[in-house]
Scaffold this active site. Structure first.
Site, PDB file in Angstrom:
ATOM      1  N   ALA A  89       2.811  -0.546   4.948  1.00  0.00           N
ATOM      2  CA  ALA A  89       2.254  -0.651   6.304  1.00  0.00           C
ATOM      3  C   ALA A  89       1.818  -2.073   6.659  1.00  0.00           C
ATOM      4  O   ALA A  89       1.734  -2.413   7.848  1.00  0.00           O
ATOM      5  CB  ALA A  89       1.082   0.311   6.452  1.00  0.00           C
ATOM      6  N   ARG A 127       5.103  11.068  -2.515  1.00  0.00           N
ATOM      7  CA  ARG A 127       4.776  10.772  -1.119  1.00  0.00           C
ATOM      8  C   ARG A 127       5.978  11.053  -0.214  1.00  0.00           C
ATOM      9  O   ARG A 127       7.007  10.364  -0.332  1.00  0.00           O
ATOM     10  CB  ARG A 127       4.402   9.284  -1.013  1.00  0.00           C
ATOM     11  CG  ARG A 127       4.140   8.810   0.390  1.00  0.00           C
ATOM     12  CD  ARG A 127       4.061   7.291   0.439  1.00  0.00           C
ATOM     13  NE  ARG A 127       3.760   6.849   1.787  1.00  0.00           N
ATOM     14  CZ  ARG A 127       3.978   5.618   2.225  1.00  0.00           C
ATOM     15  NH1 ARG A 127       4.484   4.699   1.428  1.00  0.00           N
ATOM     16  NH2 ARG A 127       3.677   5.298   3.465  1.00  0.00           N
ATOM     17  N   GLU A 170      13.011  -8.895   2.790  1.00  0.00           N
ATOM     18  CA  GLU A 170      12.163  -7.753   3.160  1.00  0.00           C
ATOM     19  C   GLU A 170      12.947  -6.458   2.930  1.00  0.00           C
ATOM     20  O   GLU A 170      14.105  -6.360   3.334  1.00  0.00           O
ATOM     21  CB  GLU A 170      11.787  -7.906   4.640  1.00  0.00           C
ATOM     22  CG  GLU A 170      10.966  -6.769   5.194  1.00  0.00           C
ATOM     23  CD  GLU A 170      10.675  -6.962   6.699  1.00  0.00           C
ATOM     24  OE1 GLU A 170      11.009  -8.042   7.267  1.00  0.00           O
ATOM     25  OE2 GLU A 170      10.141  -6.018   7.291  1.00  0.00           O
ATOM     26  N   HIS A 223      12.766  -2.078   3.104  1.00  0.00           N
ATOM     27  CA  HIS A 223      12.100  -0.814   3.425  1.00  0.00           C
ATOM     28  C   HIS A 223      12.989   0.328   2.974  1.00  0.00           C
ATOM     29  O   HIS A 223      14.196   0.334   3.251  1.00  0.00           O
ATOM     30  CB  HIS A 223      11.827  -0.689   4.924  1.00  0.00           C
ATOM     31  CG  HIS A 223      10.925  -1.776   5.415  1.00  0.00           C
ATOM     32  ND1 HIS A 223       9.581  -1.782   5.159  1.00  0.00           N
ATOM     33  CD2 HIS A 223      11.192  -2.933   6.068  1.00  0.00           C
ATOM     34  CE1 HIS A 223       9.049  -2.886   5.665  1.00  0.00           C
ATOM     35  NE2 HIS A 223      10.011  -3.605   6.214  1.00  0.00           N
ATOM     36  N   TYR A 279      10.997   9.055   1.618  1.00  0.00           N
ATOM     37  CA  TYR A 279      11.013   7.937   0.667  1.00  0.00           C
ATOM     38  C   TYR A 279      11.790   8.210  -0.630  1.00  0.00           C
ATOM     39  O   TYR A 279      11.913   7.325  -1.469  1.00  0.00           O
ATOM     40  CB  TYR A 279       9.571   7.525   0.334  1.00  0.00           C
ATOM     41  CG  TYR A 279       8.823   7.011   1.544  1.00  0.00           C
ATOM     42  CD1 TYR A 279       9.243   5.857   2.208  1.00  0.00           C
ATOM     43  CD2 TYR A 279       7.710   7.676   2.045  1.00  0.00           C
ATOM     44  CE1 TYR A 279       8.571   5.389   3.329  1.00  0.00           C
ATOM     45  CE2 TYR A 279       7.029   7.209   3.163  1.00  0.00           C
ATOM     46  CZ  TYR A 279       7.462   6.068   3.801  1.00  0.00           C
ATOM     47  OH  TYR A 279       6.794   5.600   4.906  1.00  0.00           O
ATOM     48  N   ASN A 338       8.478  -5.225  -0.272  1.00  0.00           N
ATOM     49  CA  ASN A 338       8.297  -4.076   0.614  1.00  0.00           C
ATOM     50  C   ASN A 338       6.790  -3.984   0.847  1.00  0.00           C
ATOM     51  O   ASN A 338       6.061  -3.450   0.014  1.00  0.00           O
ATOM     52  CB  ASN A 338       8.820  -2.788  -0.025  1.00  0.00           C
ATOM     53  CG  ASN A 338       8.624  -1.596   0.895  1.00  0.00           C
ATOM     54  OD1 ASN A 338       7.939  -1.690   1.920  1.00  0.00           O
ATOM     55  ND2 ASN A 338       9.207  -0.465   0.533  1.00  0.00           N
ATOM     56  N   ARG A 373      12.050   5.746  13.133  1.00  0.00           N
ATOM     57  CA  ARG A 373      10.737   6.390  12.992  1.00  0.00           C
ATOM     58  C   ARG A 373       9.816   5.953  14.150  1.00  0.00           C
ATOM     59  O   ARG A 373      10.290   5.512  15.182  1.00  0.00           O
ATOM     60  CB  ARG A 373      10.171   6.031  11.616  1.00  0.00           C
ATOM     61  CG  ARG A 373      11.105   6.486  10.468  1.00  0.00           C
ATOM     62  CD  ARG A 373      10.525   6.166   9.115  1.00  0.00           C
ATOM     63  NE  ARG A 373       9.302   6.911   8.868  1.00  0.00           N
ATOM     64  CZ  ARG A 373       8.413   6.571   7.928  1.00  0.00           C
ATOM     65  NH1 ARG A 373       8.635   5.502   7.159  1.00  0.00           N
ATOM     66  NH2 ARG A 373       7.325   7.284   7.756  1.00  0.00           N
ATOM     67  N   PRO A 431       0.791  -1.218   0.000  1.00  0.00           N
ATOM     68  CA  PRO A 431       0.000   0.000   0.000  1.00  0.00           C
ATOM     69  C   PRO A 431       0.832   1.281   0.000  1.00  0.00           C
ATOM     70  O   PRO A 431       1.833   1.381   0.718  1.00  0.00           O
ATOM     71  CB  PRO A 431      -0.800  -0.086   1.305  1.00  0.00           C
ATOM     72  CG  PRO A 431      -0.901  -1.540   1.575  1.00  0.00           C
ATOM     73  CD  PRO A 431       0.352  -2.162   1.040  1.00  0.00           C
ATOM     74  N   ASN A 432       0.378   2.221  -0.811  1.00  0.00           N
ATOM     75  CA  ASN A 432       0.909   3.593  -0.894  1.00  0.00           C
ATOM     76  C   ASN A 432       2.261   3.705  -1.590  1.00  0.00           C
ATOM     77  O   ASN A 432       2.733   4.816  -1.838  1.00  0.00           O
ATOM     78  CB  ASN A 432       0.976   4.255   0.501  1.00  0.00           C
ATOM     79  CG  ASN A 432      -0.399   4.370   1.126  1.00  0.00           C
ATOM     80  OD1 ASN A 432      -1.317   4.896   0.486  1.00  0.00           O
ATOM     81  ND2 ASN A 432      -0.581   3.853   2.327  1.00  0.00           N
TER      82      ASN A 432
HETATM   83  C1  DQA Z   1       7.960   1.440   4.312  1.00  0.00           C
HETATM   84  C2  DQA Z   1       7.885   1.697   5.818  1.00  0.00           C
HETATM   85  C3  DQA Z   1       6.484   1.443   6.345  1.00  0.00           C
HETATM   86  O1  DQA Z   1       6.416   1.702   7.740  1.00  0.00           O
HETATM   87  C4  DQA Z   1       5.493   2.353   5.656  1.00  0.00           C
HETATM   88  O2  DQA Z   1       4.179   2.073   6.083  1.00  0.00           O
HETATM   89  C5  DQA Z   1       5.599   2.301   4.163  1.00  0.00           C
HETATM   90  C6  DQA Z   1       6.923   2.234   3.555  1.00  0.00           C
HETATM   91  C7  DQA Z   1       9.341   1.801   3.732  1.00  0.00           C
HETATM   92  O3  DQA Z   1       9.615   1.411   2.598  1.00  0.00           O
HETATM   93  O4  DQA Z   1      10.122   2.516   4.368  1.00  0.00           O
HETATM   94  O5  DQA Z   1       4.601   2.388   3.458  1.00  0.00           O
HETATM   95  O6  DQA Z   1       7.760   0.050   4.077  1.00  0.00           O
END
Ligand code: DQA
Length: 144
Positions: A77, A18, A98, A100, A23, A74, A107, A10-11
């Site tokens: 959330a 964003r 994994e 990020h 990011y 990735n 954070r 998501p996102n």
């Molecule tokens: C994320 C970190 C997550 O906490 C966040 O919700 C994201 C992006 C990252 O790539 O840093 O959507 O996975």
């Protein structure tokens, strides 16, 4: 030739606009393009999947069983709470890393918890978009 699936949750479709200070300025398409170029010379085929929906991510993971050699994920959330995603990753018995973009440990506290880290081959955080490539490299090395 190895075949890897790169999953984004998501996102992450909003990358580029964003919170760029967290990011980065690259879009997901930019990241995909760069990784595809790199992959061409490293004998690995990468395909990308992004969804804002937990069920679609679970479907993509299930669909990867026996089709790809490894997954880079990735989960956005979903990282912090999706037991359905964790169960799917365990069920398909396919190695995954994994990733990020941000340093989740610098954070909010709720980002410190991941429900998949203990079943991942490894994890890369806080290095921005290069993290995806490092994950692919690590998986190539591991798979031999
Ligand atoms: C994320 C970190 C997550 O906490 C966040 O919700 C994201 C992006 C990252 O790539 O840093 O959507 O996975």
């Amino acid at each position: 030739m190895r075949s890897f699936l790169i999953i984004n949750g998501p996102n992450l479709n909003l990358l580029g606009t964003r919170e760029p200070s967290i990011y980065g300025a690259k879009t997901l398409d930019d990241i995909a393009e760069e990784l595809r170029e790199w992959s061409k010379v490293h004998s690995v085929e990468v395909s990308f999947f992004q969804s804002n929906h937990e069920g679609a991510i679970v479907d993509a993971i299930q669909g990867a069983k026996g089709i790809v050699d490894a997954i880079v994920i990735n989960p956005g959330a979903l990282t912090h709470y999706s037991i359905a995603m964790r169960d799917a990753l365990i069920a398909i018995e396919t190695p995954f890393v994994e990733v990020h973009l941000s340093n989740v440990y610098a954070r909010e506290e709720f980002r410190h918890k991941s429900v998949i880290s203990d079943v991942a081959l490894g994890k890369i955080v806080g290095l921005g978009s290069i993290g995806y490539r490092l994950a692919v490299e690590a998986l190539l090395e591991r798979l031999g």
